[in-house]
Design a protein around this motif. Structure first.
Motif, PDB file in Angstrom:
ATOM      1  N   PRO A 224     -89.518  22.443 -32.542  1.00 49.65           N
ATOM      2  CA  PRO A 224     -88.795  21.334 -31.708  1.00 49.65           C
ATOM      3  C   PRO A 224     -88.485  21.827 -30.457  1.00 49.65           C
ATOM      4  O   PRO A 224     -88.193  22.966 -30.195  1.00 49.65           O
ATOM      5  N   VAL A 225     -88.435  20.781 -29.526  1.00 53.04           N
ATOM      6  CA  VAL A 225     -87.753  20.860 -28.308  1.00 53.04           C
ATOM      7  C   VAL A 225     -86.715  20.052 -28.104  1.00 53.04           C
ATOM      8  O   VAL A 225     -86.925  18.970 -28.133  1.00 53.04           O
ATOM      9  N   TYR A 226     -85.401  20.512 -27.759  1.00 47.99           N
ATOM     10  CA  TYR A 226     -84.305  19.941 -27.739  1.00 47.99           C
ATOM     11  C   TYR A 226     -83.987  19.520 -26.141  1.00 47.99           C
ATOM     12  O   TYR A 226     -84.270  20.282 -25.290  1.00 47.99           O
ATOM     13  N   ASP A 227     -83.231  18.333 -26.289  1.00 47.16           N
ATOM     14  CA  ASP A 227     -82.447  18.043 -24.797  1.00 47.16           C
ATOM     15  C   ASP A 227     -80.931  18.603 -24.686  1.00 47.16           C
ATOM     16  O   ASP A 227     -80.617  19.353 -25.769  1.00 47.16           O
ATOM     17  N   SER A 228     -80.256  18.427 -23.874  1.00 46.93           N
ATOM     18  CA  SER A 228     -78.996  19.030 -23.390  1.00 46.93           C
ATOM     19  C   SER A 228     -78.021  18.350 -24.655  1.00 46.93           C
ATOM     20  O   SER A 228     -76.974  18.912 -25.098  1.00 46.93           O
ATOM     21  N   SER A 229     -78.332  17.349 -25.338  1.00 42.84           N
ATOM     22  CA  SER A 229     -77.356  16.644 -26.245  1.00 42.84           C
ATOM     23  C   SER A 229     -77.886  17.213 -27.574  1.00 42.84           C
ATOM     24  O   SER A 229     -77.323  16.733 -28.813  1.00 42.84           O
ATOM     25  N   GLY A 230     -78.922  18.091 -27.906  1.00 49.70           N
ATOM     26  CA  GLY A 230     -79.195  18.408 -29.096  1.00 49.70           C
ATOM     27  C   GLY A 230     -80.417  17.641 -29.729  1.00 49.70           C
ATOM     28  O   GLY A 230     -80.700  17.575 -31.142  1.00 49.70           O
ATOM     29  N   GLN A 231     -80.723  16.551 -29.070  1.00 48.49           N
ATOM     30  CA  GLN A 231     -81.786  15.579 -29.667  1.00 48.49           C
ATOM     31  C   GLN A 231     -83.426  16.299 -29.708  1.00 48.49           C
ATOM     32  O   GLN A 231     -83.707  16.771 -28.549  1.00 48.49           O
ATOM     33  N   VAL A 232     -84.089  16.199 -30.740  1.00 48.96           N
ATOM     34  CA  VAL A 232     -85.529  16.635 -30.588  1.00 48.96           C
ATOM     35  C   VAL A 232     -86.143  15.782 -29.493  1.00 48.96           C
ATOM     36  O   VAL A 232     -86.242  14.344 -29.798  1.00 48.96           O
ATOM     37  N   VAL A 233     -86.717  16.111 -28.233  1.00 50.45           N
ATOM     38  CA  VAL A 233     -87.421  15.182 -27.503  1.00 50.45           C
ATOM     39  C   VAL A 233     -89.145  15.502 -27.543  1.00 50.45           C
ATOM     40  O   VAL A 233     -89.821  14.574 -26.962  1.00 50.45           O
ATOM     41  N   ASP A 234     -89.524  16.562 -28.087  1.00 47.68           N
ATOM     42  CA  ASP A 234     -90.646  16.882 -28.142  1.00 47.68           C
ATOM     43  C   ASP A 234     -91.066  18.051 -29.089  1.00 47.68           C
ATOM     44  O   ASP A 234     -90.095  18.664 -29.581  1.00 47.68           O
ATOM     45  N   PHE A 235     -92.382  18.416 -29.035  1.00 45.54           N
ATOM     46  CA  PHE A 235     -92.566  19.826 -29.941  1.00 45.54           C
ATOM     47  C   PHE A 235     -93.561  20.604 -29.233  1.00 45.54           C
ATOM     48  O   PHE A 235     -94.452  20.017 -28.229  1.00 45.54           O
ATOM     49  N   VAL A 236     -93.589  21.803 -29.521  1.00 42.97           N
ATOM     50  CA  VAL A 236     -94.549  22.796 -28.934  1.00 42.97           C
ATOM     51  C   VAL A 236     -95.524  23.299 -29.962  1.00 42.97           C
ATOM     52  O   VAL A 236     -95.029  23.519 -31.033  1.00 42.97           O
ATOM     53  N   VAL A 237     -96.797  23.293 -29.515  1.00 47.96           N
ATOM     54  CA  VAL A 237     -97.695  23.836 -30.530  1.00 47.96           C
ATOM     55  C   VAL A 237     -97.562  25.378 -30.802  1.00 47.96           C
ATOM     56  O   VAL A 237     -97.794  26.067 -29.686  1.00 47.96           O
ATOM     57  N   ASP A 238     -97.145  25.754 -31.961  1.00 42.01           N
ATOM     58  CA  ASP A 238     -97.383  27.175 -32.183  1.00 42.01           C
ATOM     59  C   ASP A 238     -98.397  27.758 -32.557  1.00 42.01           C
ATOM     60  O   ASP A 238     -98.794  29.014 -32.422  1.00 42.01           O
ATOM     61  N   PHE A 239     -99.336  26.914 -33.285  1.00 42.42           N
ATOM     62  CA  PHE A 239    -100.572  27.157 -33.952  1.00 42.42           C
ATOM     63  C   PHE A 239    -101.442  26.021 -34.238  1.00 42.42           C
ATOM     64  O   PHE A 239    -101.086  24.872 -34.590  1.00 42.42           O
ATOM     65  N   ALA A 240    -102.689  26.182 -33.968  1.00 38.69           N
ATOM     66  CA  ALA A 240    -103.461  25.199 -34.415  1.00 38.69           C
ATOM     67  C   ALA A 240    -104.893  25.708 -34.866  1.00 38.69           C
ATOM     68  O   ALA A 240    -105.464  26.537 -34.481  1.00 38.69           O
ATOM     69  N   THR A 241    -105.450  25.042 -35.808  1.00 39.90           N
ATOM     70  CA  THR A 241    -106.753  25.492 -36.309  1.00 39.90           C
ATOM     71  C   THR A 241    -107.819  25.102 -35.463  1.00 39.90           C
ATOM     72  O   THR A 241    -107.689  24.224 -34.443  1.00 39.90           O
TER      73      THR A 241
END
Length: 702
Positions: A224-241
């Motif tokens: 997860p990618v959080y903003d300054s208020s602690g809300q999830v605003v996006d995700f980062v791909v750590d692994f992909a098939t």
């Protein structure tokens, strides 16, 4: 092309290619620039001539420019141009140059491994949480058990440890050890500007990546990618098939470290991204049934039928998707329907060149499946020479006029006979107005045309009315035997049981074409249909043929009931002769215990709950074929255990009842019969209400 003359799809594709090229260039630029400066100083010339000299030496030695640049930087004096140093130093310099282009910690690990360290025996590169070597922050390559070399690295928000795992003990010379220490300093400098992602236990991540790499499927691991208020605003791909990389036309390096909404921006508009966030925050698994999505493939839109799942694993989100191709969308029942009805389906994707013919389509054209489908512009070579003009007119309507087409032509069959084929086709266009897809349904009308010819000859001898009646009685018998070899159905599915009955009085010689159908879709949902045709005889039989097969195919493909009715209405409204029908389509979502239904000029179903029957409020919808656009709506009913939903044709409601409004009386009968013997009593006794052909379908919620 938009109104302002800008082709945004082409522009996006161009920018994607440019960014990809710039990212590759950044990974080698530092080493090349350093080598240019050293050559310019030693050869007493300007950087441009130094680079030309570097290129010439690269061609002479048959090695890449970046490898030669690494040789020069790692060598001693100008002799490096003539005598390259060890390969170890070259690869370490390449890794250092690539590190400076990294935009995230996972990307940094990927660049280090693939752009130098893998060539000197490093099996994996990982960044571990400082103080807890079992928790991994980013990793490239499999987690091996070989010799490990560690260096401290401070990121923008946390202290970490860079761990290099060697496949074999490295046995480093002093010069090689100094080169690795220098690389660690470069990595530490790059790490200060990178944000440290959420950590994951080493065993968990290693196990997860190993499983995903071993199985076939389209999956990825997200942080997860959080903003300054602690809300999830996006995700980062750590692994992909690998299969996921193939789907989007990007390399694994392009996917890993990228943001999810950059890769698939359409997820936000479809509500899928919000569902992912909810699945992560609430640790509740998410599943989306097979639905159409328009994704960007190599910068161009592509419509795919996808099924998605997401589940939280530790501090990360594991998501997977299944791409259902055309073969998976069809089942054995649909194929059997093609054989019985003499039907076939064909599709030509003009953008990709992909062509799909169903088995029934091959049969109608007398072509072996091993020969493959025919291109659209070569279809005329398969028809009778005198009918080539009909096919040419079909192509003109679809590709130039971009309007639906309905044509008939004859096809020579391998048995020496001519088949008369009716082809109904439609073209799909891109937002720029270009035809990119053609879909067609073919039907064998040879018997119908032959019957018409025989009927004309016989009418001259015996009289028109007598022969028409005889032909219709025989065709009625045959059609009933084909469409209803069994008059009842009984299907069990997760969450419900479906019973149905079709009645035809023995003395009834008319073919009124009341019909019902129930089948289980590939995703586990139950598809239901019931209806009756306005009219009787062969025309009613032909109309029923045009409704039942497309309704089932579209239902298995995941189309909602209202969309299916709209397509059927468009089909019936074509042509000079008016054909009309009433119909109810429903889809029971087994995962949600919800019934979604639409109606076209048909009686609404009755809900029987706790011994009380009431008719469900009907969504808007007129008879199929009545007008060009029916405006069909959808209604939703949440079912409770022991609920009964009763669908019926008007023969059940308006039988031998000398009352103005028989529906209240009918619902009281349903209540009484269900109280006595449940759904079976309703089904067995309802025939007494009818004085003609009729159908009844009962859905019992478990």
């Amino acid at each position: 092309m938009t109104d302002d003359g800008i082709d945004w799809i082409a522009r996006v594709r161009r920018l994607e290619e440019e960014v990809s090229g710039l990212r590759r260039a950044l990974r080698t630029r530092g080493t090349i620039e350093q080598a240019k400066g050293m050559l310019a100083e030693r050869l007493q010339t300007d950087p441009e001539r130094a680079f030309k000299h570097l290129s010439q030496q690269s061609q002479k030695r048959n090695i890449s420019v970046v490898d030669l640049a690494a040789d020069i930087v790692a060598g001693k004096g100008e002799k490096a141009v003539k005598t390259p140093p060890s390969g170890f130093g070259r690869h370490i310099l390449r890794a250092a140059g690539a590190a400076s282009a990294a935009a995230s910690l996972p990307e940094l690990a990927e660049f280090l491994l693939n752009d130098g360290l893998a060539q000197v025996g490093v099996e994996s590169v990982a960044f571990l949480a400082d103080g807890d070597p079992t928790r991994i922050l980013a990793m490239a390559g499999p987690a091996g058990k070989g010799t490990k070399t560690s260096y401290p690295v401070q990121t923008a928000n946390a202290a970490t440890t860079l761990v290099l795992t060697w496949a074999e003990p490295p046995g480093l010379a002093p010069a090689d050890k100094r080169a690795l220490d220098a690389l660690a300093e470069v990595v530490a400098g790059v790490g200060r500007r990178l944000w440290c992602p959420v950590s994951t236990p080493w065993d968990q991540l290693h196990w997860l990546h190993t499983v995903l790499a071993a199985v076939f499927g389209q999956g990825k691991v997200l942080s997860p990618v959080y903003d300054s208020s602690g809300q999830v605003v996006d995700f980062v791909v750590d692994f992909a098939t690998r299969e996921l990389s193939d789907l989007f036309g990007r390399s694994s390096a392009d996917l890993i470290g990228s943001r999810l909404l950059d890769l698939e921006p359409h997820l936000a508009g479809l509500g899928i991204f919000d569902a992912y966030v909810k699945a992560y925050n609430e640790s509740e698994p998410y599943e989306r049934p097979a639905s159409y999505e328009t994704v960007l493939y190599r910068g161009r839109p592509r419509r795919l039928l996808l099924r998605r799942r997401a589940v939280r694993v530790g501090d990360q989100l594991l998501v997977s998707q299944q791409h259902l191709d055309h073969a998976q969308r069809q089942n054995e029942q649909v194929l059997q329907m093609e054989i019985i009805g003499g039907l076939g389906f064909g599709e030509w994707d003009l953008a990709t060149g992909e062509i799909l013919w169903s088995p029934g389509f091959y049969e109608l054209f007398g072509r072996e499946a091993s020969a493959g489908p025919s291109a659209l512009d070569r279809l005329s070579k398969l028809v009778y020479p005198e009918d080539i003009g009909a096919v040419q007119g079909l192509l003109t309507s679809l590709l130039e006029l971009k309007v639906p087409a309905d044509v008939e032509f004859r096809v020579p069959h391998p048995n020496g006979k001519l088949r008369t084929i009716r082809l109904v086709a439609e073209s799909k266009t891109t937002p720029q107005g270009d035809v990119h897809l053609v879909q067609a349904v073919a039907s064998d009308i040879t018997e119908g045309r032959t019957a018409e010819d025989v009927l004309r000859r016989t009418e001259a001898q015996l009289g028109e009315q007598r022969m028409r009646a005889a032909a219709e009685r025989e065709m009625t018998r045959q059609m009933r035997e084909i469409w209803y070899p069994a008059t009842a159905l009984d299907i069990d599915a997760p969450g419900l049981r479906v019973r149905g009955q079709h009645w035809v009085p023995q003395e009834d010689r008319r073919f009124q074409a009341d019909f019902l159908d129930a089948t289980t879709a590939a995703d586990g949902d139950m598809l239901l249909a019931i209806g009756d045709i306005v009219g009787s005889g062969l025309a009613a039989a032909a109309t029923m043929t045009r409704l039942m097969y497309p309704a089932r195919v579209m239902g298995h493909a995941g189309s909602p009931p209202a969309e299916i009715l709209e397509a059927l209405n468009t089909e019936l409204h074509r042509g000079d002769q008016a054909h009309m029908a009433g119909m109810v389509l429903a889809r029971f979502l087994t995962s949600e215990r919800t019934l979604i239904w639409s109606q076209a000029g048909h009686l609404a179903p009755v809900l029987l709950r706790n011994g009380t029957a009431r008719q469900l409020p009907a969504p808007p919808g007129v008879l199929l074929g009545l007008m060009a656009h029916g405006g069909y709506g959808q209604a939703v009913a949440k079912l409770e255990p022991k609920d009964l939903i009763i669908f019926f044709t008007d023969g059940v409601a308006f039988g031998r009842r000398a009352v103005a409004d028989p529906l209240p009386l009918l619902m009281r009968e349903f209540e009484r019969l269900a109280g006595i013997g449940g759904p079976r009593a309703v089904l067995e006794t309802a025939m007494e209400f009818s004085d003609g052909e009729s159908c009844l379908l009962i859905v019992e919620a478990k």
